[in-house]
Design a protein around this motif. Structure first.
Motif, short mmCIF file in Angstrom:
data_model
loop_
_atom_site.label_atom_id
_atom_site.label_comp_id
_atom_site.label_asym_id
_atom_site.label_seq_id
_atom_site.Cartn_x
_atom_site.Cartn_y
_atom_site.Cartn_z
N VAL A 59 27.84 43.35 -104.89
CA VAL A 59 28.94 42.52 -104.40
C VAL A 59 29.78 43.34 -103.44
O VAL A 59 29.77 44.57 -103.47
N SER A 60 30.51 42.66 -102.60
CA SER A 60 31.36 43.30 -101.63
C SER A 60 32.66 43.79 -102.29
O SER A 60 33.27 43.06 -103.06
N ILE A 61 33.06 45.01 -101.96
CA ILE A 61 34.36 45.51 -102.43
C ILE A 61 35.46 44.62 -101.87
O ILE A 61 36.44 44.33 -102.56
N ASP A 62 35.30 44.16 -100.63
CA ASP A 62 36.28 43.25 -100.04
C ASP A 62 36.42 41.99 -100.88
O ASP A 62 37.52 41.47 -101.07
N TRP A 63 35.30 41.48 -101.38
CA TRP A 63 35.36 40.28 -102.22
C TRP A 63 36.08 40.60 -103.54
O TRP A 63 36.94 39.85 -103.97
N LEU A 64 35.72 41.70 -104.16
CA LEU A 64 36.36 42.08 -105.42
C LEU A 64 37.87 42.20 -105.27
O LEU A 64 38.63 41.80 -106.14
N CYS A 65 38.31 42.74 -104.13
CA CYS A 65 39.75 42.97 -103.90
C CYS A 65 40.46 41.76 -103.33
O CYS A 65 41.67 41.80 -103.11
N GLY A 66 39.73 40.69 -103.05
CA GLY A 66 40.35 39.48 -102.54
C GLY A 66 40.56 39.47 -101.04
O GLY A 66 41.29 38.64 -100.51
N MET A 67 39.91 40.38 -100.33
CA MET A 67 40.06 40.45 -98.87
C MET A 67 39.02 39.61 -98.14
O MET A 67 39.08 39.47 -96.93
N SER A 68 38.06 39.08 -98.88
CA SER A 68 37.00 38.26 -98.31
C SER A 68 36.57 37.23 -99.35
O SER A 68 36.66 37.48 -100.55
N ASP A 69 36.08 36.11 -98.86
CA ASP A 69 35.52 35.10 -99.77
C ASP A 69 34.02 35.23 -99.89
O ASP A 69 33.38 34.45 -100.57
N ILE A 70 33.45 36.20 -99.19
CA ILE A 70 32.00 36.40 -99.22
C ILE A 70 31.67 37.45 -100.26
O ILE A 70 32.06 38.61 -100.15
N MET A 71 30.97 37.01 -101.29
CA MET A 71 30.66 37.88 -102.42
C MET A 71 29.62 38.94 -102.07
O MET A 71 29.74 40.09 -102.47
N ASP A 72 28.59 38.56 -101.34
CA ASP A 72 27.47 39.44 -101.04
C ASP A 72 27.79 40.33 -99.85
O ASP A 72 28.17 39.84 -98.79
N PRO A 73 27.60 41.65 -99.97
CA PRO A 73 27.91 42.54 -98.86
C PRO A 73 26.85 42.55 -97.77
O PRO A 73 27.08 43.05 -96.69
N GLY A 74 25.69 41.99 -98.03
CA GLY A 74 24.60 42.04 -97.07
C GLY A 74 24.47 40.77 -96.26
O GLY A 74 25.37 39.93 -96.22
N ASP A 75 23.33 40.63 -95.61
CA ASP A 75 23.06 39.47 -94.78
C ASP A 75 22.44 38.33 -95.57
O ASP A 75 22.14 37.29 -95.01
N THR A 76 22.24 38.51 -96.85
CA THR A 76 21.60 37.49 -97.66
C THR A 76 22.60 36.41 -98.05
O THR A 76 23.68 36.71 -98.53
N PHE A 77 22.23 35.19 -97.81
CA PHE A 77 23.05 34.07 -98.24
C PHE A 77 22.59 33.69 -99.64
O PHE A 77 21.44 33.34 -99.83
N ARG A 78 23.50 33.77 -100.59
CA ARG A 78 23.14 33.42 -101.96
C ARG A 78 23.68 32.05 -102.34
O ARG A 78 23.14 31.39 -103.20
#
Length: 178
Positions: A59-78
């Motif tokens: 998961v994206s650290i940005d997502w964990l911290c609330g800085m992004s709504d995108i959970m996955d840090p890569g190019d994969t759409f889940r």
């Protein structure tokens, strides 16, 4: 980092993957009590703990911290919402005035969204909302609220596609594999 949002996200991640607090805590080398304090908004994690969680559970650290709504840090759409968010960003960066007469030929030419019922539903709704917005029937605030609601609605795991069932494909060959 918003502590409240982090606590929601960490609990969401753990419940989404379906493991206990103990198993999650063991996997990222913290105690169950520490994890509980994260989930209850009592304590903030260190950067190394955030990195361990992000790496272990992809998961994206940005997502964990609330800085992004995108959970996955890569190019994969889940999730369908990942695809929809990206499509809306692309459309907004290309033009500020896309209506159904402009969207439909693009979708017809590319085939985007027309082999998947969930994406068909999204495009149908989106075209209607874009038309209402650009006809000044609804304002920007209502349109943006609709986008937020839609992203939540489509926060569903993408269903795998069986390429051999698509029109024009041969046996198990992927249609664009040439």
């Amino acid at each position: 980092m918003g502590l409240e949002l982090f606590s929601q996200r960490i609990k969401e991640l753990r419940t989404k993957i379906g493991i206990t607090q103990k198993d999650f805590a063991d996997a990222v080398h913290i105690t169950t009590a520490t994890l509980s304090s994260y989930e209850n908004g009592i304590k903030k994690p260190s950067l190394s703990v955030l990195a361990d969680i992000a790496e272990r559970y992809t998961v994206s650290i940005d997502w964990l911290c609330g800085m992004s709504d995108i959970m996955d840090p890569g190019d994969t759409f889940r999730m369908y919402s990942d695809i929809i968010r990206t499509i809306i960003k692309i459309a907004d960066s290309i033009t500020t005035h896309v209506i159904s007469e402009e969207i439909n030929p693009i979708l017809d030419a590319t085939g985007i969204g027309f082999e998947d019922d969930v994406m068909k539903d999204f495009f149908s709704e989106w075209i209607k909302m874009k038309d209402l917005y650009y006809s000044n029937v609804i304002d920007e605030e209502v349109y943006k609220l609709w986008i937020e609601k839609t992203l939540t609605k489509y926060n569903k795991t993408i269903q795998p596609c069986n390429w051999k069932d698509l029109p024009g494909s041969k046996d198990s060959e992927i249609p664009f594999d040439k």
